[in-house]
Design a protein around this motif. Structure first.
Motif, PDB file in Angstrom:
ATOM      1  N   ARG B  49      75.407 -45.073  90.543  1.00  0.00           N
ATOM      2  CA  ARG B  49      74.526 -45.746  89.748  1.00  0.00           C
ATOM      3  C   ARG B  49      75.060 -46.997  88.916  1.00  0.00           C
ATOM      4  NH1 ARG B  49      70.956 -42.532  87.199  1.00  0.00           N
ATOM      5  NH2 ARG B  49      71.462 -43.096  85.395  1.00  0.00           N
ATOM      6  N   ASN B  52      73.830 -50.051  91.758  1.00  0.00           N
ATOM      7  CA  ASN B  52      72.508 -50.841  91.498  1.00  0.00           C
ATOM      8  C   ASN B  52      72.266 -51.007  89.978  1.00  0.00           C
ATOM      9  OD1 ASN B  52      71.906 -48.523  90.807  1.00  0.00           O
ATOM     10  ND2 ASN B  52      70.240 -48.290  92.229  1.00  0.00           N
ATOM     11  N   ARG B  87      67.859 -55.795  93.038  1.00  0.00           N
ATOM     12  CA  ARG B  87      67.563 -54.363  93.278  1.00  0.00           C
ATOM     13  C   ARG B  87      66.826 -53.911  94.382  1.00  0.00           C
ATOM     14  NH1 ARG B  87      66.810 -51.823  87.347  1.00  0.00           N
ATOM     15  NH2 ARG B  87      69.085 -51.412  86.732  1.00  0.00           N
ATOM     16  N   ARG B  88      65.940 -54.779  94.429  1.00  0.00           N
ATOM     17  CA  ARG B  88      64.911 -54.595  95.742  1.00  0.00           C
ATOM     18  C   ARG B  88      65.395 -54.841  97.033  1.00  0.00           C
ATOM     19  NH1 ARG B  88      60.583 -58.708  92.942  1.00  0.00           N
ATOM     20  NH2 ARG B  88      60.287 -57.222  90.984  1.00  0.00           N
ATOM     21  N   MET B  92      67.539 -46.879  97.557  1.00  0.00           N
ATOM     22  CA  MET B  92      68.305 -45.695  96.933  1.00  0.00           C
ATOM     23  C   MET B  92      67.634 -44.367  97.155  1.00  0.00           C
ATOM     24  SD  MET B  92      69.823 -45.270  93.276  1.00  0.00           S
ATOM     25  CE  MET B  92      71.204 -44.032  92.733  1.00  0.00           C
ATOM     26  N   PHE B  94      67.344 -40.107  96.456  1.00  0.00           N
ATOM     27  CA  PHE B  94      67.975 -39.272  95.419  1.00  0.00           C
ATOM     28  C   PHE B  94      67.882 -37.590  95.849  1.00  0.00           C
ATOM     29  CE2 PHE B  94      65.802 -42.969  93.860  1.00  0.00           C
ATOM     30  CZ  PHE B  94      66.537 -43.255  92.838  1.00  0.00           C
ATOM     31  N   GLN B  95      68.641 -36.854  95.162  1.00  0.00           N
ATOM     32  CA  GLN B  95      68.721 -35.627  95.309  1.00  0.00           C
ATOM     33  C   GLN B  95      67.657 -34.862  95.218  1.00  0.00           C
ATOM     34  OE1 GLN B  95      71.559 -33.413  92.859  1.00  0.00           O
ATOM     35  NE2 GLN B  95      71.471 -31.543  94.147  1.00  0.00           N
ATOM     36  N   ARG B 159      60.851 -44.628 101.639  1.00  0.00           N
ATOM     37  CA  ARG B 159      60.508 -45.606 100.561  1.00  0.00           C
ATOM     38  C   ARG B 159      61.667 -46.544 100.289  1.00  0.00           C
ATOM     39  NH1 ARG B 159      59.655 -42.671  94.957  1.00  0.00           N
ATOM     40  NH2 ARG B 159      61.850 -42.234  95.277  1.00  0.00           N
TER      41      ARG B 159
END
Lengths: 246, 341
Positions: B49, B52, B87-88, B92, B94-95, B159
């Protein structure tokens, strides 16, 4: 009173009630929604974290919610007069109705928006979205079913308050019920008015339920996945213990 | 591609201080799959975490693709413009997938493109491409609630790739999935890594994930990186804890007292040599094989064998030297008790 006589009085009064509640609802949503969002966003861990502001808004909302509506109506008379130029009639009644409903609705909005999974906000931030994007693309759309329910609860509360406003010259079905049912002992007429209010409330609730169901259907298995998710998390933690014993 | 220097994160709450990251140095090279493994509470989640800037480190620096993110103002939900732009370029996963239930699969994939400001037609085209890439072209109009866990994670990956990132961060992406789905998602990550040259940094608590997709790995414990490097190097490192976890031989016999027990690791070319019989013939010794296993680790064949030679360590120095000369990695276990010398 004959049915014809009743009808002559009923329909204009119904129209007044609808106008009063309609205007108050629109104003409540316009002002209460941002207020409710602010309650969430300025809170600890929120995107606009600002605890003093949060406390002040919270206090104002609490005071607004604890004032009895009938007192609010009288206390706001000067304000109402300056805003709409009169203190009687449905236009005047809409003002205290709105002021009374805003804090109520704001709290409901707060609860609905808090339900949105924090992970979704994280995802949007990781994509490079800012606070405004998070509100517009995540918080509002994701809490929409709950927001519609909240608005419905508010509309129904407003109908109840509007009848109370009728007792002090607010117009609408409330005035009718007091003037005829109470002061002229037209008990039948009073029950007709009560029945009409019941029907109105039921219809609004039905429409709302339908909309909420349609909105919630988008994630048709949403409920079950949420349950599964929390159970899976527990399993994952157990596995974690098993996978790497140290 | 990703370099962290002396990364430290201290959480303060009600006067208590918790050090989640304690001077982490990590170097992820371009185009590799890098896995960080550790138990819960080891700090791996905080680490990813930080990459980013969903968490701002207390001190240290993070350079992603040449840009030091710690110099950009803002954190998590209060990121400044520059940080948001940076960040773009970092995807990322996610779980718990974190898909919007109010949007269809296609609309979910379009979300990052909306943030970038692409118009409708471009978004449609890109989303269709990405859905094709993750094998969900037929699910464009479904809602996440109608998908299985594996499908949801595929959407999450699509995504994450929408902004054409150079780096993909995976935060326990397979931890909520069953073993079979885990394999297919890992295979997808591997494919994307190869096809797109994508650099992947993943965190996991499962050694199997490291074994099946990673080129390099780091082991974290108590906020520190205990060990790190390429898997093939780690396997060739004596007493490597990660290697031991990746390739456990614990079940094997420990030999008799007075004898020498060796653990021989061989990879790639060396695995083709008949070194046991060569050793027996050259030095006229009897070799007792206590156990052996061969596995595929990040696409390479790796074998490990535990053998017992007669006599104590001093008597076996020459044969051990012979094995090392063959390019084999030899760990001498403490005579006959199984612990490392």
């Amino acid at each position: 009173m004959t049915w014809d006589q009743m009808q002559e009085l009923l329909w204009p009064a119904t129209a007044e009630t609808f106008q009063m509640v309609g205007v108050a609802t629109v104003a409540t949503i316009l002002l209460g929604l941002p207020l409710g969002l602010l309650l969430v966003l300025t809170d600890k861990g929120g995107a606009l974290q600002n605890l003093p502001v949060n406390r002040v808004i919270g206090a104002v909302v609490n005071i607004g919610r604890s004032l009895p509506f009938i007192i609010l109506m009288v206390a706001l008379q000067t304000f109402t007069k300056s805003l709409v130029g009169t203190t009687i009639g449905w236009q005047a009644a809409a003002v205290p109705l709105t002021i009374g409903a805003i804090p109520f609705f704001a709290r409901l909005v707060e609860t609905s928006v808090r339900e949105v999974d924090g992970g979704l906000l994280e995802a949007v931030h990781a994509m490079g979205g800012g606070t405004w994007t998070a509100i517009r693309k995540v918080l509002l759309p994701e809490s929409l079913p709950a927001l519609v329910s909240s608005a419905t609860t508010t509309v129904i509360a407003l109908i109840g308050f509007s009848a109370m406003a009728g007792t002090v010259g607010g117009g609408g079905l409330g005035t009718l019920a007091v003037n005829y049912g109470y002061q002229r002992f037209e008990t039948t007429f009073m029950w007709v008015i009560v029945a009409e209010l019941v029907v109105i409330v039921m219809i609004i609730q039905l429409i709302s339920d339908f909309i909420v169901r349609r909105l919630a259907d988008r994630g048709s298995f949403g409920g079950t996945t949420r349950l599964l998710r929390s159970r899976r998390t527990e399993i994952t933690e157990e596995e974690e213990e098993l996978a790497l014993p140290h | 591609m990703i370099t962290t220097k002396d990364l430290t994160k201290v959480y303060r709450s009600r006067g208590r201080e918790v050090t989640a990251l304690d001077g982490v140095d990590l170097h992820v090279r371009e185009g590799e799959v890098y896995g960080v493994v550790g138990t819960s509470g080891a700090g791996k989640s905080t680490l990813i975490r930080c990459v980013n800037m969903l968490e701002r480190p207390t001190s240290g620096s993070i350079v992603v693709d040449g840009l030091d993110l710690t110099t950009l103002p803002g954190q998590e939900h209060r990121a400044g413009r520059d940080l948001r732009t940076a960040r773009r370029r970092i995807g990322m996963v996610f779980q718990h997938f974190n898909l919007l239930s109010s949007r269809t699969v296609q609309q979910n994939i379009e979300l990052p493109l909306e943030i970038v400001g692409l118009d409708r037609t471009q978004r449609r085209r890109k989303a269709a491409e990405l859905l094709d890439l993750v094998g969900l072209a037929d699910k464009a109009r479904s809602y996440p609630g109608q998908l299985s866990g594996g499908q949801k994670q595929r959407v999450g990956i699509a995504r994450a790739l929408a902004g054409d990132p150079k780096v993909l961060l995976s935060d326990e992406a397979t931890s909520a999935l069953d073993p079979e789905t885990t394999r297919s998602i890992l295979a997808l990550l591997r494919d994307l890594n190869r096809q797109l040259g994508l650099t992947v940094l993943l965190i996991t608590h499962e050694m199997d994930v490291i074994k099946s997709v990673c080129d390099s790995a780091a082991l974290m414990r108590g906020g520190k990186v205990v060990e790190s490097g390429e898997l093939t190097e780690l396997l060739a490192t004596e007493n490597s804890e990660l290697a031991r976890e990746l390739f456990p031989l614990g079940e094997f016999g420990h030999g008799r007292p007075g004898n020498t027990v060796l653990e021989i690791t061989f990879q790639g070319d060396t695995s083709a040599q008949p070194f046991v019989s060569q050793l027996a013939r050259t030095y006229q010794i009897d070799i007792n094989i206590l156990g052996a296993a061969v596995e595929h680790i990040s696409g390479r064949m790796v074998g490990r064998m535990r053998v017992e030679l007669p006599g104590v360590h001093q008597e076996n120095v020459v044969p051990i030297g012979f094995l090392r000369e063959q390019g084999l990695q030899v760990d001498v276990l403490n005579e006959a008790n199984g612990a490392l010398a």
